[in-house]
Design a protein around this motif. Structure first.
Motif, PDB file in Angstrom:
ATOM      1  N   ASP A   1      28.922  43.041  44.736  1.00 37.35           N
ATOM      2  CA  ASP A   1      31.131  43.046  44.621  1.00 37.35           C
ATOM      3  C   ASP A   1      30.713  42.825  42.854  1.00 37.35           C
ATOM      4  O   ASP A   1      32.287  42.854  42.839  1.00 37.35           O
ATOM      5  CB  ASP A   1      30.787  41.276  44.881  1.00 37.35           C
ATOM      6  N   VAL A   2      30.329  42.010  42.605  1.00 35.57           N
ATOM      7  CA  VAL A   2      31.085  41.749  40.294  1.00 35.57           C
ATOM      8  C   VAL A   2      30.996  43.638  40.616  1.00 35.57           C
ATOM      9  O   VAL A   2      31.934  43.697  39.255  1.00 35.57           O
ATOM     10  CB  VAL A   2      30.083  41.629  39.661  1.00 35.57           C
ATOM     11  N   ILE A   3      30.457  44.280  41.098  1.00 40.13           N
ATOM     12  CA  ILE A   3      30.406  45.694  40.104  1.00 40.13           C
ATOM     13  C   ILE A   3      31.831  46.384  40.134  1.00 40.13           C
ATOM     14  O   ILE A   3      32.463  46.915  40.639  1.00 40.13           O
ATOM     15  CB  ILE A   3      29.175  46.661  40.145  1.00 40.13           C
ATOM     16  N   GLU A   4      32.100  45.933  42.014  1.00 44.13           N
ATOM     17  CA  GLU A   4      33.409  46.022  42.826  1.00 44.13           C
ATOM     18  C   GLU A   4      34.617  45.402  42.095  1.00 44.13           C
ATOM     19  O   GLU A   4      35.502  46.560  41.264  1.00 44.13           O
ATOM     20  CB  GLU A   4      33.428  45.873  44.301  1.00 44.13           C
ATOM     21  N   TYR A   5      34.371  44.431  41.770  1.00 44.30           N
ATOM     22  CA  TYR A   5      35.631  43.609  40.517  1.00 44.30           C
ATOM     23  C   TYR A   5      35.580  44.886  39.028  1.00 44.30           C
ATOM     24  O   TYR A   5      36.366  44.661  38.630  1.00 44.30           O
ATOM     25  CB  TYR A   5      35.136  42.400  40.550  1.00 44.30           C
ATOM     26  N   VAL A   6      34.174  44.893  38.409  1.00 43.20           N
ATOM     27  CA  VAL A   6      34.115  45.813  37.394  1.00 43.20           C
ATOM     28  C   VAL A   6      34.681  46.652  37.224  1.00 43.20           C
ATOM     29  O   VAL A   6      35.555  47.105  36.054  1.00 43.20           O
ATOM     30  CB  VAL A   6      32.952  45.447  36.571  1.00 43.20           C
ATOM     31  N   GLN A   7      34.296  48.162  38.239  1.00 40.77           N
ATOM     32  CA  GLN A   7      35.524  48.873  38.314  1.00 40.77           C
ATOM     33  C   GLN A   7      37.126  49.142  38.516  1.00 40.77           C
ATOM     34  O   GLN A   7      37.056  50.036  38.020  1.00 40.77           O
ATOM     35  CB  GLN A   7      34.885  49.547  40.366  1.00 40.77           C
ATOM     36  N   THR A   8      37.418  48.162  38.926  1.00 45.10           N
ATOM     37  CA  THR A   8      38.633  47.757  38.772  1.00 45.10           C
ATOM     38  C   THR A   8      39.356  47.582  37.202  1.00 45.10           C
ATOM     39  O   THR A   8      40.559  47.834  37.293  1.00 45.10           O
ATOM     40  CB  THR A   8      39.016  46.364  39.145  1.00 45.10           C
ATOM     41  N   LEU A   9      38.825  46.933  36.796  1.00 48.10           N
ATOM     42  CA  LEU A   9      39.141  46.900  34.971  1.00 48.10           C
ATOM     43  C   LEU A   9      38.917  48.548  34.748  1.00 48.10           C
ATOM     44  O   LEU A   9      40.035  47.963  33.671  1.00 48.10           O
ATOM     45  CB  LEU A   9      37.931  46.630  34.012  1.00 48.10           C
TER      46      LEU A   9
ATOM     47  N   GLY B   1      34.627  38.436  28.163  1.00 50.05           N
ATOM     48  CA  GLY B   1      35.786  37.569  28.183  1.00 50.05           C
ATOM     49  C   GLY B   1      36.734  37.747  29.655  1.00 50.05           C
ATOM     50  O   GLY B   1      36.165  38.728  30.302  1.00 50.05           O
ATOM     51  N   SER B   2      37.557  36.994  29.628  1.00 54.93           N
ATOM     52  CA  SER B   2      38.153  37.294  31.155  1.00 54.93           C
ATOM     53  C   SER B   2      38.037  38.100  31.990  1.00 54.93           C
ATOM     54  O   SER B   2      38.829  38.595  32.989  1.00 54.93           O
ATOM     55  CB  SER B   2      39.763  35.592  31.123  1.00 54.93           C
ATOM     56  N   GLY B   3      38.871  39.410  30.918  1.00 52.66           N
ATOM     57  CA  GLY B   3      39.359  40.679  30.955  1.00 52.66           C
ATOM     58  C   GLY B   3      38.540  41.863  30.958  1.00 52.66           C
ATOM     59  O   GLY B   3      38.863  43.016  31.310  1.00 52.66           O
ATOM     60  N   GLY B   4      37.238  41.317  30.646  1.00 54.77           N
ATOM     61  CA  GLY B   4      36.132  42.501  30.470  1.00 54.77           C
ATOM     62  C   GLY B   4      36.370  43.460  28.793  1.00 54.77           C
ATOM     63  O   GLY B   4      35.564  44.469  28.966  1.00 54.77           O
ATOM     64  N   ALA B   5      37.181  42.880  28.503  1.00 53.82           N
ATOM     65  CA  ALA B   5      36.856  44.107  26.923  1.00 53.82           C
ATOM     66  C   ALA B   5      36.380  42.883  25.601  1.00 53.82           C
ATOM     67  O   ALA B   5      36.087  43.984  25.198  1.00 53.82           O
ATOM     68  CB  ALA B   5      38.590  43.416  25.923  1.00 53.82           C
ATOM     69  N   GLY B   6      35.431  42.886  26.898  1.00 51.67           N
ATOM     70  CA  GLY B   6      34.218  42.072  25.432  1.00 51.67           C
ATOM     71  C   GLY B   6      34.737  41.197  24.398  1.00 51.67           C
ATOM     72  O   GLY B   6      33.540  41.481  23.027  1.00 51.67           O
ATOM     73  N   ASP B   7      35.424  40.098  24.155  1.00 52.17           N
ATOM     74  CA  ASP B   7      35.909  39.726  24.138  1.00 52.17           C
ATOM     75  C   ASP B   7      36.344  38.249  23.895  1.00 52.17           C
ATOM     76  O   ASP B   7      36.518  37.368  24.059  1.00 52.17           O
ATOM     77  CB  ASP B   7      37.322  40.481  23.363  1.00 52.17           C
ATOM     78  N   GLY B   8      34.371  37.695  25.335  1.00 48.52           N
ATOM     79  CA  GLY B   8      34.289  36.677  25.298  1.00 48.52           C
ATOM     80  C   GLY B   8      34.379  35.417  24.245  1.00 48.52           C
ATOM     81  O   GLY B   8      33.820  35.595  23.228  1.00 48.52           O
TER      82      GLY B   8
ATOM     83  N   LYS C   1      24.435  39.035  18.604  1.00 49.00           N
ATOM     84  CA  LYS C   1      23.817  40.075  17.982  1.00 49.00           C
ATOM     85  C   LYS C   1      24.703  42.004  17.815  1.00 49.00           C
ATOM     86  O   LYS C   1      25.296  42.286  16.885  1.00 49.00           O
ATOM     87  CB  LYS C   1      22.046  40.649  17.476  1.00 49.00           C
ATOM     88  N   VAL C   2      24.492  42.316  18.839  1.00 48.83           N
ATOM     89  CA  VAL C   2      24.636  43.201  19.307  1.00 48.83           C
ATOM     90  C   VAL C   2      26.333  43.148  20.213  1.00 48.83           C
ATOM     91  O   VAL C   2      26.402  42.261  21.485  1.00 48.83           O
ATOM     92  CB  VAL C   2      24.374  44.766  20.311  1.00 48.83           C
ATOM     93  N   PRO C   3      27.457  44.017  20.178  1.00 53.07           N
ATOM     94  CA  PRO C   3      29.161  42.846  20.672  1.00 53.07           C
ATOM     95  C   PRO C   3      28.419  43.400  22.493  1.00 53.07           C
ATOM     96  O   PRO C   3      28.551  44.978  23.072  1.00 53.07           O
ATOM     97  CB  PRO C   3      30.096  43.910  20.208  1.00 53.07           C
ATOM     98  N   PRO C   4      29.357  42.761  23.081  1.00 53.10           N
ATOM     99  CA  PRO C   4      29.255  42.657  24.700  1.00 53.10           C
ATOM    100  C   PRO C   4      29.965  44.693  24.934  1.00 53.10           C
ATOM    101  O   PRO C   4      30.756  44.842  23.754  1.00 53.10           O
ATOM    102  CB  PRO C   4      29.841  41.728  25.341  1.00 53.10           C
ATOM    103  N   ALA C   5      29.786  45.045  25.944  1.00 46.23           N
ATOM    104  CA  ALA C   5      30.590  45.412  26.605  1.00 46.23           C
ATOM    105  C   ALA C   5      32.161  46.079  26.733  1.00 46.23           C
ATOM    106  O   ALA C   5      32.504  44.831  27.543  1.00 46.23           O
ATOM    107  CB  ALA C   5      29.774  46.812  27.665  1.00 46.23           C
ATOM    108  N   ASP C   6      32.701  46.729  26.327  1.00 48.24           N
ATOM    109  CA  ASP C   6      34.062  46.531  26.675  1.00 48.24           C
ATOM    110  C   ASP C   6      33.996  47.099  27.568  1.00 48.24           C
ATOM    111  O   ASP C   6      34.114  48.956  27.963  1.00 48.24           O
ATOM    112  CB  ASP C   6      35.002  47.397  25.515  1.00 48.24           C
ATOM    113  N   LEU C   7      34.536  46.780  28.823  1.00 51.79           N
ATOM    114  CA  LEU C   7      34.209  47.560  30.490  1.00 51.79           C
ATOM    115  C   LEU C   7      35.114  47.555  31.087  1.00 51.79           C
ATOM    116  O   LEU C   7      35.591  48.848  31.881  1.00 51.79           O
ATOM    117  CB  LEU C   7      33.818  46.289  31.678  1.00 51.79           C
ATOM    118  N   THR C   8      36.237  47.623  30.419  1.00 55.02           N
ATOM    119  CA  THR C   8      38.094  48.253  30.571  1.00 55.02           C
ATOM    120  C   THR C   8      37.675  49.460  30.274  1.00 55.02           C
ATOM    121  O   THR C   8      38.957  50.207  30.482  1.00 55.02           O
ATOM    122  CB  THR C   8      39.239  47.423  29.428  1.00 55.02           C
TER     123      THR C   8
END
Length: 117
Positions: free
Chosen positions: A103-111, A42-49, A56-63
């Motif tokens: 870089d993507v992990i730097e962004y994910v850390q901000t979520l 998902g655009s906000g990282g909540a696992g709701d893309g 089969k397994v929902p994506p992680a909610d990175l928030t």
């Protein structure tokens, strides 16, 4: 249909995201995330893309993730199955450079500002 999917996949793999000179790691990471991760997470990282419901397994909610930075680097690089998690999380080491992964992990850390560092 299989050929169309293969061509679409090849197009995504062959394309690169635009990196603007002077962009911050978080900014560059946001661009990588938007291109490669948002479809499932998902655009906000909540696992709701858009593709989350097809897994089969929902994506992680990175928030709300409390995983360490090193764990996140490893799961992006090596994929979920390598870490005993969902095989739906692909290994990105063949697609993204080490700098793009960092870089993507730097962004994910901000979520999740309260998450682990």
């Amino acid at each position: 249909r299989g050929l169309a999917l293969a061509l679409a996949s090849a197009s995504v793999l062959a394309s690169t995201h635009e990196v603007r000179p002077g962009a911050t790691p978080v900014g560059r990471g946001a661009a990588v995330f938007s291109k490669y991760c948002a479809l499932c997470h998902g655009s906000g990282g909540a696992g709701d893309g858009r593709a989350a419901s097809m897994q089969k397994v929902p994506p992680a909610d990175l928030t709300v993730s409390t995983r360490s930075r090193s764990y996140k680097l490893q799961i992006v690089r090596d994929g979920g199955e390598e870490l005993g998690r969902s095989s739906s999380m692909p290994a990105w080491r063949e697609v993204l450079s080490e700098d793009e992964i960092a870089d993507v992990i730097e962004y994910v850390q901000t979520l999740n500002p309260n998450g682990s560092t």
